[in-house]
Design an enzyme around this catalytic site. Sequence first.
Site, PDB file in Angstrom:
ATOM      1  N   HIS A 184      -5.189  -4.761  -2.304  1.00  0.00           N
ATOM      2  CA  HIS A 184      -5.997  -4.434  -1.134  1.00  0.00           C
ATOM      3  C   HIS A 184      -7.166  -5.383  -0.898  1.00  0.00           C
ATOM      4  CE1 HIS A 184      -3.579  -0.830  -1.264  1.00  0.00           C
ATOM      5  NE2 HIS A 184      -4.073  -0.493  -0.080  1.00  0.00           N
ATOM      6  N   GLU A 209      -1.470  -2.439  -8.585  1.00  0.00           N
ATOM      7  CA  GLU A 209      -2.784  -2.593  -7.948  1.00  0.00           C
ATOM      8  C   GLU A 209      -3.221  -1.223  -7.445  1.00  0.00           C
ATOM      9  OE1 GLU A 209      -3.478  -2.172  -4.534  1.00  0.00           O
ATOM     10  OE2 GLU A 209      -1.445  -1.881  -3.809  1.00  0.00           O
ATOM     11  N   SER A 241       0.843  -1.189   0.000  1.00  0.00           N
ATOM     12  CA  SER A 241       0.000   0.000   0.000  1.00  0.00           C
ATOM     13  C   SER A 241       0.889   1.254   0.000  1.00  0.00           C
ATOM     14  CB  SER A 241      -0.961  -0.030   1.193  1.00  0.00           C
ATOM     15  OG  SER A 241      -1.933   0.970   1.098  1.00  0.00           O
TER      16      SER A 241
END
Length: 325
Positions: A297, A229, A111
Site C-alpha cells: 500500500h 503486506e 489489496s
Amino acid sequence: MVPERLKKGDEVRVIAPSTSHSILSKENIELSRHRLEQLGLKVTFGKHINESNSLLTSSIESRIADLHDAFGDENVKAILTTIGGYQANQLLSYIDYDLIRENPKIFCGYSDITALGNAIYAKTGLVTYSGIHFSSFGMLKGFEYSLEYFKKVLLDDTTYVEIAPSREWSNDAWYMDQENRKFYPNEGYLIINEGECEGIAVGGNLCTLNLLQGTEFMPSLKNSVLFLEDDKLTCPKTFDRDLQSLIHQPGFSDVKGIVIGRFEKVSNVTNELIQTIIHTKRELFHIPIVANADFGHTSPMFTFPIGGKVKLQVKQNAVKITLFK
C-alpha cells in the site's frame, strides 16, 4: 495455467469486484485509460461498475455478472480491477470456477483483490497477478517503476523478471493532491534471515489472505514463497497475530521463504519491530526472509504472479528476487 501475455490491440476489461468504480474522479479515469491505450491496449468497462450502495459497492449479482462476462468474453485478454476495498470475499462461493478454468486470462489487482486472486488460483490453477489497479494508472508522479514492472511481467516477451528496488517511494493520498507529493529515498531491503529458496508465489495483503483460512479458497502453502503486506489498518500487534495465524495453517512447515512489502507510515511497523516479530517465531528461523520490498500500500509497487515460480536469494550484501513467467 499461465495466461498469455498482453500484446498491442488486446482488450482489457475493467471491473469493480470490491469498491465501486464511481468513487474515482473523472481525471483519474481519463489518465488511467490514456496510459493503458498508450501501451496499445483497448480498454472496456464492466456494465455494473458504477453501481454503488451504502457500503460503496454493488450487489453480489452485479459484481459476479461483470466478472463472468469478462472471463467469458473471448475478446477480453486481461481483467483489471478498478480499486480495492473490503467486500471482494463476498463473491467467492458464487464464482463459476469452471468458466475461469476454461477461459484463462490475466487477472490483476491488489489489496482486497488478494481474496479473489488467491481463490482463483486455488480453485482453478490459473496464475493470477498481484499488481496495480486500473485506478493506479491515474497517478501523475512516481508511477514509472509500477508501470515498468507491470509491462515486464504482463507484456514483455521474456521468461523471467528480476526485481530491482525502486529509487524512492511515497505514502500519501496522491489521488487527493497530485502535485504536493512527498518522496523518500529507498534505503533498500531489510534483511532478516539469509538463505536461498525456490517456490510458488502466494499471498498479497495479509489480513485479506487470512480471510481464506479454513476454506476451499485458501491456496496450498506447500513449497510456497509468501509475499505479505498490510495496509493502514494494521499495527505491530495486529501484524504479529495475523502472521502467527498464517503460521498455524496446514502446510506452513513447507513454506520456503517470505518477502514482506513495505508498511505504511501510519502503521508504525518499524524495521526494529519487524525483526522482533519475526525473531519471536521459531517456525521462521530456517527460511530466508526479507522486508521493505516494493509492493503493498505504498508506491511504487511491482507486479508478481500468484501461483508463479519465484526464486529468492538473501545475503547480507545482496537480495535477488526473480519471478519466472
